[in-house]
Design an enzyme around this catalytic site. Structure first.
Site, PDB file in Angstrom:
ATOM      1  N   GLU A 264     -41.451  45.242  76.074  1.00  0.00           N
ATOM      2  CA  GLU A 264     -42.210  46.448  75.562  1.00  0.00           C
ATOM      3  C   GLU A 264     -41.768  46.824  74.178  1.00  0.00           C
ATOM      4  O   GLU A 264     -40.765  47.114  74.045  1.00  0.00           O
ATOM      5  CB  GLU A 264     -41.798  47.446  76.688  1.00  0.00           C
ATOM      6  CG  GLU A 264     -42.699  48.805  76.613  1.00  0.00           C
ATOM      7  CD  GLU A 264     -41.905  50.102  76.193  1.00  0.00           C
ATOM      8  OE1 GLU A 264     -42.071  50.532  75.044  1.00  0.00           O
ATOM      9  OE2 GLU A 264     -41.253  50.433  77.281  1.00  0.00           O
ATOM     10  N   CYS A 303     -42.228  55.560  72.885  1.00  0.00           N
ATOM     11  CA  CYS A 303     -43.247  54.287  72.621  1.00  0.00           C
ATOM     12  C   CYS A 303     -44.299  54.850  73.191  1.00  0.00           C
ATOM     13  O   CYS A 303     -45.281  54.119  72.808  1.00  0.00           O
ATOM     14  CB  CYS A 303     -42.361  53.199  73.283  1.00  0.00           C
ATOM     15  SG  CYS A 303     -42.276  53.514  75.476  1.00  0.00           S
TER      16      CYS A 303
END
Length: 709
Positions: A264, A303
Site C-alpha cells: 500500500e 495515505c
C-alpha cells in the site's frame, strides 16, 4: 567535560523476549516532533533475522496451530478488552509524535477497534476449525464417487509486516489481526520515527499474557536483509513509499523465491464535487468539512488524505474561500499537549523538509499557493505561548490552485502533509478523466445529491480506486469519512496505490492462507473439511425403507458431545391432499394460481396442475423431523440455500432426510451451531427441495435431561 546522556534504546521483541544490541553505541536518534528533544535511539545491529523468522515458522506456527479460528478470534477480543483499559498511557506517548488527542484516538482506538471487529467477524463468519471451504463441491464422476472442491489453509511461514510512520498502532494492528486469526505469526517492523509507540503497544500485548508464544515479534530498527531470509512459505506486507515498494518487489526472493508480496503506497486521492453541490447546499458544506478534516487530521499525514479536490470550474474560488475560512476558524497549530491545539506537528523534521520540498517542486511546476504559507507558523507551546519555534516540525495548512488542471505535478507529486490542491473540471467526463490521472488511488469521494451524477462518477472512477466514498446530505452525519478505512471493507488500491488489499473483513484473513483444490471421494472430502458431503457415509435413523439403521438414535436427541458428522434421520412418507393445499392458501393469503386454479396451473409449463406451496412443503418437512421433547436442540434459527426443484401435486407424497452437515461449537457458550443438510424427496425418489436447516444445540444434554421424569 559534560556529555549528553544517550536517549534510551527502543528494544526489539524477538523469540519471546526483549532484545537490545550488545553495543549500545550507534543507531538512529528519534526526537519529539513538537520540541526536538531526544526521545529514543533505534538500533537493530546484530539482530539475527534468520533466527527471528525461524522462530515464527516453528514456535509461532506450532502454538497458533493449537487453536481453532474461533479460539484465535476470541483471543483478539480478550486482547482488545485488555488494551482498551490501557489507552491513556499510549496517548501520552503518542503526543510526542505530533498527534493530537483526536489523532491518537484514530490511531490507538481505531487499532483496538480493528481487533474487536475481526474477533466478531471471525467467530460469526468462519468455521470453528482450521479449514475454510471455498465454494460448493464439484462432482467429477457420473456415479458421484469422485469429486473436488477448494479449501483455504494457513500459509506455513510468517507474515512480515513493514509499517508506515503515520499510524504506528492502527497500521500494525490492521495487519496483525487477520494474520493472527488465520494462524500466521507476525513479524512487525515499524517506521523508525514513531516506532517507540508501536513498541509500547507490543509491550502491552506481551504483558497481557493472552497471545501464544511467537504470535508477534517486533523489529525496532533496520531490517534491510529481512527479505533475504523469507521464502515461498512467507508473505511480506508493506506500507510506505512507492519507491521502497518497487525495490522490495524486485527482490529475487519475491521474483524467483515465491514470497507473497502486497503493498500500500503513495496515493493522490481525489474528492469530486458534483455540479449540483453549489454554495449553500448541504453537499457543499459536507465537502468543505471533509476537505479540512483530511488536511488537518494527523497533520495531513494520511495515505487516504484528499490531495486533489476536483470541483466545477466555476466553483474553484468558492471552494478555496470556504475551506480557508473553515481552517481559520478551527485550526490551532501547536504542541498537542497544549490546551486548544487542533493540529500538531509532522512526525519529524525530516518529514517537514520532505513536505516543504514537495510543495516547492509543485509551485515550480505551476501550482500557486491560494491559502497558507511555507513560512514557519505561529504555534501554541506547552506553556500556552503563541510563537514561532525552530525545533518543532510544524507547518501551516496549504491550498494550491492550478491554471493547467492536467499539469502532471498535481497528479503525480504527493506532499505528505497538510497540503491539498483545488482544480476545476468542465463536465463529468472531464472530472472522471482528472481523477484517473492519479494513476490509481486508495480512495475517492463523490459528493453529490443527484443519483445520476453519483452513478456516472462512481462507475467511471471505480476501476481506478480501491474505495469510493459517496457523500451527501443523507450521510454527512453518519459517514465514517473519506479517510477512514474500516476493517469490514477492503483497504488498498490499484496502480500507484500499490495494487494490494488490506482489511476487507474475512477476505484479509484469506490473504494469509493458501487456496487448494482437493479431489477425492465424498468420504475423503468430508474427512479433510469436517463438513459432510453428499454421497459420504452416514448413520440414518428413522424409516427402515430409506436405509435406516436399527436402533439408531434420532440426531435431534443428541448433544454436541454425542452428535457426529453424518448422523441422519429419514422420515416416513406424508401424502399431500388438495384440501390441505387449499386450506394453506386461504389461511396465509398465498392464493397464487398454481395453488388454487387447476386450469391456469395446467397451462403453466412448470406445473402439472394444482401444486403444494413450497413453504407448505418446508413446514411439513419440519413436522416430519422435529422432536417434541425439550433439549438438546434449543432453537431453529433459520434456513439457507433453499431451492424448490420438483413441483408436488395433490396425491403425491413427500419425505425428508436430515443429515448433520457441519458442527460448530461456540467457544464461549454451552451450545453450538449445527447445519443440517435437508432434502425433500417425493414417493418416486425425485428431489423436491434442498436446503440447510440451522439449529442451536447444547454441548451437553443437561438442561432438559430429566424432563418428563
Amino acid at each position: 567535560m559534560t556529555t549528553t546522556p544517550m536517549a534510551p534504546l527502543v528494544p526489539s521483541f524477538v523469540q519471546n523476549s526483549w532484545w537490545t544490541p550488545s553495543d549500545p553505541d550507534g543507531g538512529t536518534s528519534v526526537l519529539d516532533a513538537n520540541t526536538g528533544e531526544p526521545l529514543a535511539t533505534v538500533n537493530s545491529d546484530g539482530l539475527d533475522l534468520a533466527a527471528v523468522v525461524e522462530y515464527g515458522r516453528t514456535v509461532g506456527q506450532r502454538e497458533l496451530g493449537k487453536l481453532s479460528l474461533h479460539e484465535r478470534a476470541l483471543k483478539l477480543k480478550e486482547l482488545a478488552q485488555f488494551l482498551n483499559e490501557r489507552r491513556e498511557e499510549l496517548y501520552e506517548i503518542s503526543y510526542r509524535t505530533g498527534a493530537t488527542k483526536i489523532d491518537s484516538m484514530v490511531d490507538i482506538d481505531g487499532g483496538i477497534g480493528v481487533l474487536f471487529t475481526f474477533s466478531s467477524k471471525g467467530r460469526r463468519e468462519l468455521p470453528n476449525s482450521n479449514v475454510i471451504l471455498d465454494g460448493p463441491m464439484e462432482v467429477l464422476s457420473r456415479d458421484g464417487s469422485f469429486a473436488g472442491e477448494h479449501i483455504y489453509t494457513r500459509i506455513p511461514g510468517v507474515a512480515a509486516q513493514i509499517n508506515a510512520f503515520n499510524f504506528p498502532v492502527w497500521g500494525m494492528l490492521e495487519k496483525f489481526a487477520p494474520a493472527f486469526i488465520a494462524g500466521v505469526p507476525t513479524i512487525a517492523k515499524p517506521a523508525t520515527p514513531t516506532g517507540y509507540v508501536a513498541e509500547a503497544m507490543v509491550r502491552l500485548m506481551v504483558e497481557s499474557g493472552i497471545l501464544p508464544a511467537g504470535s508477534i515479534q517486533l523489529i525496532s530498527g533496520s531490517a534491510r536483509t529481512l527479505l533475504d531470509v523469507l521464502d515461498y512459505r512467507d508473505m511480506l506486507s508493506f506500507t510506505g513509499s512507492a519507491s521502497t515498494a518497487s525495490a522490495l518487489k524486485s527482490h529475487k526472493n519475491v521474483i524467483d523465491g515465491g514470497v507473497r508480496f502486497t503493498a500500500e503506497t503513495d496515493s493522490l486521492n481525489a474528492a469530486i464535487l458534483g455540479p449540483d453541490a453549489v454554495t449553500g447546499t448541504p453537499e457543499f458544506e459536507a465537502f468543505v468539512k471533509a476537505v479540512t478534516t483530511e488536511m488537518t487530521s494527523k497533520a495531513g499525514q494520511k495515505c487516504t488524505a484528499i490531495r486533489r479536490n476536483i470541483v466545477p470550474a466555476a466553483l474553484v474560488d468558492d471552494v478555496v474561500k470556504a475551506v480557508g475560512e473553515r481552517l481559520d476558524a478551527r485550526v490551532v497549530i501547536g504542541d498537542p499537549r497544549a490546551e486548544g491545539v487542533t493540529m500538531g506537528a509532522l512526525a519529524s523534521l525530516e518529514q517537514l523538509r520532505d513536505v516543504r520540498g514537495a510543495v516547492e517542486e509543485m509551485i515550480a511546476a505551476g501550482g500557486e499557493i491560494a491559502y497558507g504559507t511555507l513560512d514557519a507558523p505561529v504555534v501554541r507551546t506547552m506553556g500556552g505561548e503563541e510563537k514561532t519555534v525552530d525545533a518543532g516540525a510544524f507547518m501551516s495548512p496549504l491550498i494550491l490552485t492550478w491554471d493547467d488542471v492536467e499539469n502532471q505535478a498535481v497528479h503525480s507529486r504527493e506532499a505528505f502533509g497538510p497540503v491539498s490542491s483545488v482544480i476545476g473540471y468542465t463536465d463529468l467526463d472531464d472530472a472522471i478523466h482528472l481523477a484517473a490521472m492519479g494513476a490509481g488511488s486508495l480512495v475517492a469521494t463523490v459528493c453529490t445529491n443527484d443519483a445520476d451524477t453519483a452513478r456516472i462518477l462512481t462507475t467511471g472512477i471505480a476501476s481506478h480506486h480501491g474505495r469510493v466514498h459517496m457523500l451527501n446530505r443523507e450521510t454527512a452525519r453518519s459517514s465514517t469519512g473519506h479517510g477512514s478505512p474500516v476493517p469490514h471493507l477492503v483497504h488498498g488500491g490499484p496502480g500507484r496505490a500499490g495494487g494490494g488489499e488490506e482489511l476487507g473483513g474475512i477476505r484479509s484473513v484469506k490473504h494469509h492462507m493458501q487456496r487448494t483444490a482437493i479431489q477425492g471421494s465424498p468420504n475423503m472430502l468430508t474427512a479433510v473439511t469436517g463438513v459432510w458431503h453428499t454421497g459420504a457415509d452416514r448413520v440414518i435413523a428413522g424409516d427402515p425403507e430409506f436405509g435406516a439403521v436399527a436402533g439408531a438414535i434420532h440426531p435431534f436427541r443428541k448433544s454436541l458431545a454425542e452428535l457426529k458428522i453424518g448422523d441422519a434421520y429419514a422420515s416416513p412418507l406424508r401424502k399431500v391432499s388438495l384440501e390441505e393445499i387449499t386450506a394453506f392458501a386461504n389461511e396465509t393469503g398465498d392464493t397464487f394460481y398454481a395453488h388454487t386454479d387447476r386450469a391456469a396451473a395446467e397451462a403453466n409449463p412448470f406445473f402439472p396442475g394444482i401444486v403444494a406451496h413450497g413453504y407448505l412443503l418446508v413446514s411439513w418437512a419440519a413436522g416430519l423431523f422435529v422432536q417434541p421433547a425439550p433439549g438438546p436442540v434449543l432453537a431453529n434459527y433459520g434456513l439457507e440455500n433453499l431451492r424448490f426443484i420438483t413441483p408436488v401435486p395433490d396425491g403425491d407424497s413427500i419425505r425428508v432426510t436430515l443429515t448433520a452437515k457441519k458442527i460448530t461449537p461456540r467457544v464461549t457458550d454451552e451450545y453450538g451451531e449445527v447445519a443440517w443438510d435437508a432434502v425433500i424427496n417425493n414417493q418416486d425418489g425425485e428431489i423436491v427441495a434442498t436446503y440447510d436447516v440451522l439449529t442451536l444445540v447444547e454441548k451437553e444434554d443437561t438442561t432438559y435431561a430429566n424432563w418428563g421424569k
